[in-house]
Design an enzyme around this catalytic site. Structure first.
Site, PDB file in Angstrom:
ATOM      1  N   SER A 171       0.803  -1.220   0.000  1.00  0.00           N
ATOM      2  CA  SER A 171       0.000   0.000   0.000  1.00  0.00           C
ATOM      3  C   SER A 171       0.835   1.268   0.000  1.00  0.00           C
ATOM      4  O   SER A 171       0.825   2.053   0.956  1.00  0.00           O
ATOM      5  CB  SER A 171      -0.958  -0.050   1.181  1.00  0.00           C
ATOM      6  OG  SER A 171      -1.715  -1.213   1.056  1.00  0.00           O
ATOM      7  N   ARG A 194       7.347   6.230  -4.518  1.00  0.00           N
ATOM      8  CA  ARG A 194       7.851   6.868  -3.298  1.00  0.00           C
ATOM      9  C   ARG A 194       7.275   6.140  -2.099  1.00  0.00           C
ATOM     10  O   ARG A 194       6.239   5.486  -2.198  1.00  0.00           O
ATOM     11  CB  ARG A 194       7.453   8.358  -3.242  1.00  0.00           C
ATOM     12  CG  ARG A 194       5.974   8.590  -3.223  1.00  0.00           C
ATOM     13  CD  ARG A 194       5.545  10.043  -3.118  1.00  0.00           C
ATOM     14  NE  ARG A 194       4.102  10.129  -3.198  1.00  0.00           N
ATOM     15  CZ  ARG A 194       3.400  10.170  -4.314  1.00  0.00           C
ATOM     16  NH1 ARG A 194       4.026  10.163  -5.471  1.00  0.00           N
ATOM     17  NH2 ARG A 194       2.080  10.225  -4.299  1.00  0.00           N
ATOM     18  N   ASP A 217      -4.039  -1.513  -1.322  1.00  0.00           N
ATOM     19  CA  ASP A 217      -5.111  -1.872  -0.379  1.00  0.00           C
ATOM     20  C   ASP A 217      -6.479  -1.341  -0.800  1.00  0.00           C
ATOM     21  O   ASP A 217      -7.513  -1.955  -0.548  1.00  0.00           O
ATOM     22  CB  ASP A 217      -4.775  -1.452   1.067  1.00  0.00           C
ATOM     23  CG  ASP A 217      -4.354   0.000   1.205  1.00  0.00           C
ATOM     24  OD1 ASP A 217      -4.256   0.707   0.185  1.00  0.00           O
ATOM     25  OD2 ASP A 217      -4.101   0.434   2.347  1.00  0.00           O
TER      26      ASP A 217
HETATM   27  C1  BGC Z   1      -0.411   5.195   0.139  1.00  0.00           C
HETATM   28  C2  BGC Z   1      -1.485   4.450  -0.624  1.00  0.00           C
HETATM   29  C3  BGC Z   1      -2.348   3.637   0.322  1.00  0.00           C
HETATM   30  C4  BGC Z   1      -2.870   4.516   1.444  1.00  0.00           C
HETATM   31  C5  BGC Z   1      -3.725   3.755   2.436  1.00  0.00           C
HETATM   32  C6  BGC Z   1      -1.012   5.970   1.295  1.00  0.00           C
HETATM   33  O1  BGC Z   1      -0.010   6.544   2.077  1.00  0.00           O
HETATM   34  O2  BGC Z   1       0.259   6.095  -0.706  1.00  0.00           O
HETATM   35  O3  BGC Z   1      -0.914   3.624  -1.622  1.00  0.00           O
HETATM   36  O4  BGC Z   1      -3.416   3.086  -0.404  1.00  0.00           O
HETATM   37  O5  BGC Z   1      -1.774   5.102   2.133  1.00  0.00           O
HETATM   38  O6  BGC Z   1      -3.033   2.706   3.037  1.00  0.00           O
END
Ligand code: BGC
Length: 522
Positions: free
Chosen positions: A156, A171, A209
């Protein structure tokens, strides 16, 4: 100025009006469109190569792992094909030193070890059998292909996807920082470590996620035509939705099925409006961003998600405590404190330490309706080591915390409203619009969903009638079931590709047979 008035002045800075919501939605739609047309934009709009949502009839046993924040979770999921599933899972905290490790290998080796331990514990027979077979089989890696677990990898963080099981890390977010991993294919990093341990596991799908949440909510709600949006409001925030392929103007490099005409897009809305065209800015938002590991990035997330709300609150409260004209968490004699003792803040209190205030205190504040705010005062005592807080102080704290929570919920409504408008589903007055949500904030912050619904009803183009059709439901186990569902889709794609390759090989063989036959006649 009284404490109540001073607190009110802070509260006013967090006010996010209906007009602000509407301006936010318009800008969100503009940035969504921009993200669909080119790379490198604020809202990334990442194509996921998943081209359909499930309908509840999917079946099979799959593995799923989830790396998204503080914990790493390994599970095996049995999809029963009737919208139900059985899940076995294990969770371990990710050691802090691996979140900021020198090399990606350290982190991924740790993950592979957890997968091994899980297989040994929960699928011992399968595991032993295949380790034995491995010695005798000639298949690549020593496993018969049908015995290899297909695994969905919920990762995620923002990833540039190049295919259903291929994607490079753009990133880190949420406090992770391993520069060595940036630009690398995270599926390959995990597969390499799995192979080093000779595990019968193939990373079949790479899943954000939010995409997992979207899939899981669709699997579990077969009576609808599938969820329109999967969203996380937890440590971080983000959303994924089904977009028309024809609207995705930027180049798609990987293979995908075009038959549905759709593709799930991971918006990475945590980075909505990094340029601050419309996002609200208080002095505390500025201070938080400056002291974060990624200044200027994830600007929407820094106003909405659990990882940041505690820190915004801490900064605002500290400023108010420094105000010489008022007395906040300070009293000179027990006569001013209804607890008959003077307030005392421990030197080690999280209130004095950056990032140390957990956002659960905001939930406690929002949920306390007792006349003397006893729950909040106990919370201040237990988690912030602010002992014997006076009622007035707790009241001021509650007002500020409430304003921060309400702004977060109304900002959450901006993203939800924009995505719902983008899907075009509001046009059919009979259709319910399902939004699957997950994450600690939306699960535990009192009335978070109610506040979102209220703000949605104020959005032009949605209104109170439209808002009633937007059904925000908690998605069950997106990172497990959702990832398993995508592993299933990926396994289907593998089979399809294999059949196509076999057909192509047969066609080549037939052609060479023909040419062999033809040659002598010539
Ligand atoms: C990430 C996402 C993720 C979200 C929730 C963010 O910081 O960049 O990819 O879906 O957090 O977990």
């Amino acid at each position: 100025m009284s404490l109540a008035e001073a607190a009110q002045a802070v509260v006013a800075q967090f006010e996010y009006t209906d007009d602000d919501v509407n301006r936010g939605v318009k800008e969100f739609l503009r940035q969504m469109d921009e993200g669909l047309s080119k790379d490198g934009t604020s809202l990334s709009q990442i194509p996921t190569y998943v081209t359909a949502v499930p309908n509840g009839t999917e079946k099979g046993l799959y593995m799923a792992v989830d790396l998204g924040g503080t914990n790493f979770r390994v599970c095996s999921v049995k999809l029963n094909g009737d919208s139900t599933f059985n899940i076995t899972s294990a969770k371990v905290p990710v050691p802090k030193e691996l979140m900021i490790a020198e090399t990606a290998e350290e982190l991924f080796a740790f993950l592979a070890l957890q997968i091994k331990a899980f297989l040994e514990k929960h699928h011992g027979d399968h595991f032993e059998q295949h380790i034995r077979r491995r010695m005798t089989m000639s298949a690549p890696n020593g496993f018969r292909d049908e015995n290899v677990f297909r695994m969905g990898f919920t990762f995620s963080f923002p990833v540039q996807q190049m295919g259903i099981n291929k994607g490079t890390l753009i990133r880190w977010t949420k406090g992770f920082d391993i520069p060595d991993a940036i630009g690398k294919d995270v599926c390959a990093l995990l597969q390499t470590e799995i192979d080093k341990l000779h595990l019968p596991v193939r990373v079949a799908a790479l899943v954000n996620d939010t995409v997992g949440t979207l899939m899981a909510h669709s699997y579990g709600a077969p009576e609808s035509s599938g969820a329109s949006l999967g969203a996380i409001f937890g440590t971080g925030t983000n959303g994924a939705y089904l977009e028309k392929l024809s609207n995705i103007k930027k180049t798609l490099v990987g293979e995908y099925d075009t038959s549905t005409g759709d593709m799930v897009v991971n918006t990475e809305w945590g980075s909505f409006d990094n340029q601050l065209n419309v996002l609200p800015v208080t002095p505390w938002d500025v201070a938080l961003d400056q002291q974060s590991v990624n200044p200027g990035l994830q600007m929407y997330e820094k106003r909405v998600s659990g990882m940041f709300l505690g820190e915004i609150l801490r900064l605002a409260v500290i400023d108010l405590m420094k105000n010489p004209d008022i007395s906040f968490f300070r009293d000179d004699n027990s006569g001013t404190n209804d607890l008959r003792s003077t307030t005392d803040i421990a030197e080690t209190s999280p209130i004095y330490k950056a990032w140390a205030v957990d956002s659960t205190i905001l939930s406690i504040a929002a949920g306390d309706h007792t006349p003397g705010l006893v729950l909040l005062r106990k919370g201040l005592d237990d988690s912030l080591q602010i002992h014997a807080a006076a009622y007035e102080d707790a009241r001021a704290f509650q007002a500020i915390a409430g304003a921060i929570g309400q702004r977060a919920a109304r900002l959450a409504a901006v993203a939800i409203a924009a995505v719902v408008i983008q899907t075009g589903k509001l046009a059919n007055p009979d259709e319910m619009i399902d939004v699957g949500v997950d994450g600690s904030l939306v699960e535990h912050y009192p009335y978070f969903r109610t506040m979102i619904q209220e703000a949605l009803s104020k959005v032009e183009g949605i209104g109170s009638e439209g808002a009633k059709r937007i059904r925000i439901g908690l998605a069950e186990d997106g990172s497990g079931v959702g990832a398993a569902l995508i592993a299933l889709v990926a396994a289907g794609m593998e089979k399809h590709a294999k059949n196509a390759a076999a057909k192509a090989a047969a066609a080549v063989a037939a052609a060479s047979e023909v040419s062999e036959k033809v040659t002598p006649a010539e």
